[in-house]
Enzyme design. Sequence first.
Site, PDB file in Angstrom:
ATOM      1  N   LYS A  11       0.769  -1.302   0.072  1.00  0.00           N
ATOM      2  CA  LYS A  11       0.207  -0.063  -0.105  1.00  0.00           C
ATOM      3  C   LYS A  11       0.815   1.257   0.018  1.00  0.00           C
ATOM      4  O   LYS A  11       2.081   1.176   0.462  1.00  0.00           O
ATOM      5  CB  LYS A  11      -1.007  -0.124   1.299  1.00  0.00           C
ATOM      6  N   VAL A 100      11.655  -4.185   2.185  1.00  0.00           N
ATOM      7  CA  VAL A 100      11.307  -4.339   3.616  1.00  0.00           C
ATOM      8  C   VAL A 100      11.475  -2.844   4.446  1.00  0.00           C
ATOM      9  O   VAL A 100      12.394  -2.109   4.034  1.00  0.00           O
ATOM     10  CB  VAL A 100      12.532  -5.156   3.972  1.00  0.00           C
ATOM     11  N   ALA A 102       9.828  -0.207   4.344  1.00  0.00           N
ATOM     12  CA  ALA A 102       9.887   0.921   3.509  1.00  0.00           C
ATOM     13  C   ALA A 102       8.664   1.649   3.702  1.00  0.00           C
ATOM     14  O   ALA A 102       8.253   2.840   2.649  1.00  0.00           O
ATOM     15  CB  ALA A 102       9.924  -0.102   1.964  1.00  0.00           C
ATOM     16  N   GLY A 106       4.768  -4.063   3.870  1.00  0.00           N
ATOM     17  CA  GLY A 106       5.160  -5.235   3.453  1.00  0.00           C
ATOM     18  C   GLY A 106       4.897  -6.356   4.506  1.00  0.00           C
ATOM     19  O   GLY A 106       4.385  -7.354   4.005  1.00  0.00           O
ATOM     20  N   SER A 108       2.798  -6.245   7.088  1.00  0.00           N
ATOM     21  CA  SER A 108       1.316  -6.330   7.286  1.00  0.00           C
ATOM     22  C   SER A 108       0.585  -6.843   6.292  1.00  0.00           C
ATOM     23  O   SER A 108      -0.316  -7.912   6.623  1.00  0.00           O
ATOM     24  CB  SER A 108       0.750  -4.853   7.234  1.00  0.00           C
ATOM     25  N   ASP A 141      -1.909  -1.616  10.134  1.00  0.00           N
ATOM     26  CA  ASP A 141      -2.170  -1.684   8.541  1.00  0.00           C
ATOM     27  C   ASP A 141      -2.736  -3.021   8.159  1.00  0.00           C
ATOM     28  O   ASP A 141      -3.164  -3.068   7.052  1.00  0.00           O
ATOM     29  CB  ASP A 141      -0.920  -1.341   8.008  1.00  0.00           C
TER      30      ASP A 141
HETATM   31  O1  C5P Z   1       0.558  -0.925  14.725  1.00  0.00           O
HETATM   32  P1  C5P Z   1       1.861  -1.374  14.254  1.00  0.00           P
HETATM   33  O2  C5P Z   1       2.748  -2.406  15.030  1.00  0.00           O
HETATM   34  O3  C5P Z   1       2.109  -1.558  12.611  1.00  0.00           O
HETATM   35  O4  C5P Z   1       2.978   0.027  14.533  1.00  0.00           O
HETATM   36  C1  C5P Z   1       4.326   0.044  14.589  1.00  0.00           C
HETATM   37  C2  C5P Z   1       4.617   1.308  15.302  1.00  0.00           C
HETATM   38  O5  C5P Z   1       4.207   2.262  14.961  1.00  0.00           O
HETATM   39  C3  C5P Z   1       4.038   1.010  16.901  1.00  0.00           C
HETATM   40  O6  C5P Z   1       4.768   0.207  17.757  1.00  0.00           O
HETATM   41  C4  C5P Z   1       3.951   2.569  17.013  1.00  0.00           C
HETATM   42  O7  C5P Z   1       5.212   3.019  17.599  1.00  0.00           O
HETATM   43  C5  C5P Z   1       3.637   3.405  15.761  1.00  0.00           C
HETATM   44  N1  C5P Z   1       2.639   3.604  15.813  1.00  0.00           N
HETATM   45  C6  C5P Z   1       1.697   4.527  16.202  1.00  0.00           C
HETATM   46  N2  C5P Z   1       0.323   5.014  16.026  1.00  0.00           N
HETATM   47  C7  C5P Z   1      -0.356   4.161  15.107  1.00  0.00           C
HETATM   48  C8  C5P Z   1       0.363   3.326  14.395  1.00  0.00           C
HETATM   49  C9  C5P Z   1       1.755   3.095  14.627  1.00  0.00           C
HETATM   50  O8  C5P Z   1       2.433   5.499  17.278  1.00  0.00           O
HETATM   51  N3  C5P Z   1      -1.382   4.546  14.843  1.00  0.00           N
END
Ligand code: C5P
Length: 317
Positions: A11, A100, A102, A106, A108, A141
Amino acid sequence: MPSYSLIAPAKINLYLEILGDRSDGYHELAMILQSIGLADQINVRSISTDSIVVHCNHPQVPTDQSNLGYRAAELMVRQFPKAFAKYGGVEITLNKQIPVAAGLAGGSTNAAAVLVGIDLLWKLGLTQSELEELGGTLGSDVPFCVGGGTAIATGRGEQLSPLPSLDSIYIVLAKYRSLEVSTAWAYKTYRQQFGNSDLRDSDNLAARASAVHSGAIVKAILDKDPGEIAQKLHNDLERVVLPAYPQVLQLQEVFANQEGVLGTMMSGSGPTVFALFESQQQAEEVKLQVREAIIDEDLELFVTRTITHGIQVVSSV
Ligand code: C5P
């Protein structure tokens, strides 16, 4: 043993606004997410042992529990112990094409494909919203990656409102192979530099989250107007990533100087930069021009386009 082969698209973010900090450490977001043709191929197969095994063609991708696809399989084992006992373990083969770390989701999209693949292997008959809910526990994501297309995402990114599909806007993606940006770092740095207390006022938050629905970029998407969409691209994370990674800024400047580029922006937490085009030919030409302008073997360039779907099953045996 039965197996499914699935396509897991990447995406880009057409819009990413950080509305405020959350008490759980995440950020409240208003985003527009768009699936693109660049995709990984995932094979999911039942095996006779009761283990989860991951193989991957990309040397940087871990195949242990830190792999999001592995964690997706673990989640299914925990959620559906009877099906696991009946069908046995799962072997997952990831054929990575998506760069990766990026900003292209990827990891997700691999997790989303594993959820869809195991749902089929174990004949669970889960609905898209059930798969999205499971995906939300793995990463912000992942829910979008299940159904893909074009959508507004709010909350952590897991609350989705579909938008009419944007088919065939052409895209050039540019990423330095050796440059990776941690999403956690990008959000943490943003919070340190620009954090605010907006979220204590939940009415204000709800109003700002819903404002994106009537915002200028959504209107441009409804009008299917690529030029206008490109004018309204926005990503708050550029405020922290561009100063820290001058090469990302340089990529944007090089794109902005090419003829035919409707607009250019960093995707997600970067470091991938994309540019939008009306035609594939313009995209291919600009890819060559950027290759000439930046002589660096570390720079990867891809031509792709917007697509209207998320995870797709391509074959079953
Ligand atoms: O949800 P995900 O594990 O993909 O997010 C990776 C990191 O990005 C989280 O650990 C967080 O630090 C940050 N994040 C955030 N707010 C969001 C999504 C992600 O702070 N809405």
